[in-house]
Design a protein around this motif. Sequence first.
Motif, short mmCIF file in Angstrom:
data_model
loop_
_atom_site.label_atom_id
_atom_site.label_comp_id
_atom_site.label_asym_id
_atom_site.label_seq_id
_atom_site.Cartn_x
_atom_site.Cartn_y
_atom_site.Cartn_z
N SER A 19 -7.19 2.81 1.87
CA SER A 19 -6.50 1.94 1.73
C SER A 19 -6.64 0.64 2.98
O SER A 19 -6.48 -0.73 2.59
N SER A 22 2.05 1.48 -3.60
CA SER A 22 0.83 1.48 -3.96
C SER A 22 0.72 3.49 -3.95
O SER A 22 0.55 4.00 -4.83
N TYR A 23 0.72 3.94 -2.83
CA TYR A 23 -0.13 5.94 -3.30
C TYR A 23 1.01 6.41 -2.97
O TYR A 23 1.35 7.00 -4.01
N ARG A 33 -10.83 0.03 -3.99
CA ARG A 33 -9.07 1.16 -3.59
C ARG A 33 -9.66 1.99 -5.35
O ARG A 33 -9.74 3.41 -4.88
N THR A 41 0.69 -1.07 0.61
CA THR A 41 -0.07 -0.15 0.01
C THR A 41 0.87 1.02 -0.21
O THR A 41 0.49 2.30 -0.29
N ALA A 81 -9.16 -1.28 2.73
CA ALA A 81 -9.55 -2.99 1.39
C ALA A 81 -8.79 -3.08 2.18
O ALA A 81 -8.86 -4.33 2.08
N PHE A 101 -4.70 6.42 2.53
CA PHE A 101 -4.80 5.46 3.91
C PHE A 101 -5.80 4.96 4.60
O PHE A 101 -6.26 3.81 4.85
#
Length: 180
Positions: A98, A70-71, A148, A67, A101, A95
């Motif tokens: 996320s 991913s950010y 997401r 994550t 998620a 976040f």
Amino acid sequence: MAVVGSVLARLPAPLRAILVKHRELLKFALVGGTTFVVDNAIWYLLKLTILTSKPTTAKAIAIIIATIVSYVLNREWSFRTRGGRERAHEAALFFLVSGVAVVINLIPLLMSRYVFDLEVPHVSRFVQEAADFASGSIIGMLLAMAFRFWGFRRWVFPDELGRTRRDAPTDDAAASGAHR
């Protein structure tokens, strides 16, 4: 010319038009593919070494690391022309979405292991690993990915705040110029 633009220039016009139209989804999918590899590499490394008796903990750690990757990739590439919030606010929303998620991603794995008992000694090691992969890396990840994408577009990188970021040069400019 940017990498994306040079790749698009080599594609047939109809396919290029579809990819340009859906470039945000395509970029999100490429980031997702990258984080899929990061997630699974870390998950299996932890699950098969130091967290053998805690596969969901290993998965949660792997998802959290993926994550973070991913950010950075989504903010700087997939949704580059969106957003516009203060970075700390944007990161907090990212976040938060996320985090929800992560829970969505873990539900199928938890059900596989602890509701359907698809773990040793109830099933063979092969069945356990196949069920873990299917539930944790396929079903869970697809559900979390859909959530997401929706959440990021809706709350984290909304289009109406992206006007200021659109003024910055992007690889999309090169991509749209590639089909002239």
